[in-house]
Design a protein around this motif. Sequence first.
Motif, PDB file in Angstrom:
ATOM      1  N   UNK A 157      56.773  33.640  33.764  1.00  0.00           N
ATOM      2  CA  UNK A 157      56.610  33.790  35.214  1.00  0.00           C
ATOM      3  C   UNK A 157      55.142  33.876  35.594  1.00  0.00           C
ATOM      4  N   UNK A 158      54.372  34.664  34.854  1.00  0.00           N
ATOM      5  CA  UNK A 158      52.961  34.836  35.171  1.00  0.00           C
ATOM      6  C   UNK A 158      52.181  33.530  34.988  1.00  0.00           C
ATOM      7  N   UNK A 159      52.449  32.835  33.891  1.00  0.00           N
ATOM      8  CA  UNK A 159      51.754  31.572  33.638  1.00  0.00           C
ATOM      9  C   UNK A 159      52.091  30.541  34.718  1.00  0.00           C
ATOM     10  N   UNK A 160      53.365  30.486  35.085  1.00  0.00           N
ATOM     11  CA  UNK A 160      53.802  29.504  36.095  1.00  0.00           C
ATOM     12  C   UNK A 160      53.133  29.776  37.442  1.00  0.00           C
ATOM     13  N   UNK A 161      53.146  31.031  37.869  1.00  0.00           N
ATOM     14  CA  UNK A 161      52.565  31.333  39.172  1.00  0.00           C
ATOM     15  C   UNK A 161      51.039  31.222  39.158  1.00  0.00           C
ATOM     16  N   UNK A 164      50.562  27.540  39.727  1.00  0.00           N
ATOM     17  CA  UNK A 164      50.883  27.145  41.100  1.00  0.00           C
ATOM     18  C   UNK A 164      49.810  27.623  42.079  1.00  0.00           C
ATOM     19  N   UNK A 165      49.271  28.796  41.815  1.00  0.00           N
ATOM     20  CA  UNK A 165      48.195  29.309  42.672  1.00  0.00           C
ATOM     21  C   UNK A 165      46.986  28.378  42.623  1.00  0.00           C
ATOM     22  N   UNK A 166      46.593  27.982  41.417  1.00  0.00           N
ATOM     23  CA  UNK A 166      45.441  27.097  41.278  1.00  0.00           C
ATOM     24  C   UNK A 166      45.723  25.728  41.887  1.00  0.00           C
ATOM     25  N   UNK A 167      46.933  25.211  41.663  1.00  0.00           N
ATOM     26  CA  UNK A 167      47.297  23.900  42.209  1.00  0.00           C
ATOM     27  C   UNK A 167      47.284  23.937  43.732  1.00  0.00           C
ATOM     28  N   UNK A 168      47.824  25.022  44.315  1.00  0.00           N
ATOM     29  CA  UNK A 168      47.833  25.151  45.777  1.00  0.00           C
ATOM     30  C   UNK A 168      46.405  25.213  46.321  1.00  0.00           C
ATOM     31  N   UNK A 212      53.280  36.704  44.135  1.00  0.00           N
ATOM     32  CA  UNK A 212      53.818  37.749  43.267  1.00  0.00           C
ATOM     33  C   UNK A 212      52.985  38.100  42.045  1.00  0.00           C
ATOM     34  N   UNK A 213      51.918  37.365  41.770  1.00  0.00           N
ATOM     35  CA  UNK A 213      51.111  37.612  40.573  1.00  0.00           C
ATOM     36  C   UNK A 213      49.652  37.730  40.982  1.00  0.00           C
TER      37      UNK A 213
END
Length: 523
Positions: A157-161, A164-168, A212-213
């Motif tokens: 979960x942490x790696x995924x978010x 996604x944060x960096x991609x966004x 969330x992270x």
Amino acid sequence: MTRLDRQSASPQRQPAPPESVPIRARREGGPVGRPRDFERRVREALYERCLPIAQYPTDERPVPSLLVAVSGGPDSLALLYSLARVNARDAGARRRSPLDLHVAYFGHGLRAADADEEERAFVAGQAAALGLQFTAGRGDVRAAARQGHRSIEDAARRERYAFLRQAAHDVGAPVVAVGHTASDQAETVLLRLLRGTGVAGLAAMDWRTAWPVAGEGGAPVVVRPLLEVTREETIAYCRVLGLSPRMDPENASPRYQRNRVRGELLPLLARYNPRIIPALTGLAGSARDAHEVVLRSLDVQWRALATVEADTVSLARDALRALPRAVRAEALRRAVMLLAAEPLPPERVHLDALTSLVGGQTGRIVELPDGIRAEARRDHIRLWKGDTARVRSESVTAGVWQVQRTGRLELPDWIVESRPEERAEIVAGDRWTAWFGPEVFAAPVTVTSRRPGDRIQLSGMSGEKKLQDLMLDAHVPRGERDRIPVLRAGARVAWVVGMRQAAWAVATEGRRAVRVRFVRRDG
């Protein structure tokens, strides 16, 4: 370390016309009915519940972009196609300025490299078919779990978010859409019930939430346009459109508790109530409404109640005592969240420990996750974080530390190591290692000291034995009794460390288990 790759399927990224998304639409029935019925629900959820008013797209104020997290499964694939078709239809009818959609995929590195690559290529192909920019990332979740002493689920979960944060950030997206469904919501409610929770926990996922992270810089918000759509409906929608989602076999693995809730508990509850998913999601909605009332009440009183500094929050004890229980619990939760590294509320076991300070003895200290401590002082409760004077070694009795299924926990006098094993290998005479059945970790597992009235169920006994009597029989000196760690599963004593393990908590030899080992810091 997460790696990012990008490719643009269409430099202009213009939405495809509705009739061409996709070209293989079939006429099939099922729970979803017509595709447009499904898409209407997604559109209403997106514009009425997910996007803030300041980000509603208009001709004068379009949304810069919306990042859609896509794994290739039916939920995220249904999310992507419904958003793309709604976007194209709105643009064609000139009802509103179209969203600038981007697609993001993250490979967790938990499967063979060719399986991750096949899935990435599949999602990239869907983005290309829709004329959307595509961003991919790859991580090593197992390495991240080992390094951070976390479970695989938490590390993933942490790696995924983080990705996604960096991609966004890279595409300028203030909003990230994820494919959580009503089925996911029902599972989350059950998981929190099993672990012990309050109204805030029952509220589960909301349509729109903060990131969330923890991470550096400003974060997007997370939106869930499918939160009232079931997994069955997303599968049917993909089938109607002629799409073939990728099914991850890990989603059926019984090693993960959520999968067991999905595959065993929910079907069992459905025998009693075929509409168990709407019942549980309705409960979550009611809990959110009730929690909103509590939050508003706290907002009115917060300024007079709390003193907030850089690394410290102080709450007036008399004012806390005067609050209704629900508002008091929310005040304590808010104080912890102001100091925590991540925007996740503390669990019920931690709130119970904090609540005990409100009317407790002055000088008592409670240890919380993330390096946060709380102390009962004469007029207030002080919470702080960071390097401070070391807690007295005997204050293991005042602390509440949570033990994860996989990880390493450092206490003042002990190091606690835990990890799942395929086969329990119980060694007689090893006082500091205990083997627990995996079901024990369905509740929060914590380390405290003994408490008044504590009892333990021992093998061969029809009843329970008081911990006071257990220690007396073992000739433990009075001054040492409060320094003996007690491992609890929820409210039940599972192990008096170094002495006895509860009969109900012992793993079956040769079966899957969680091994927990205590090591003294002095060797």
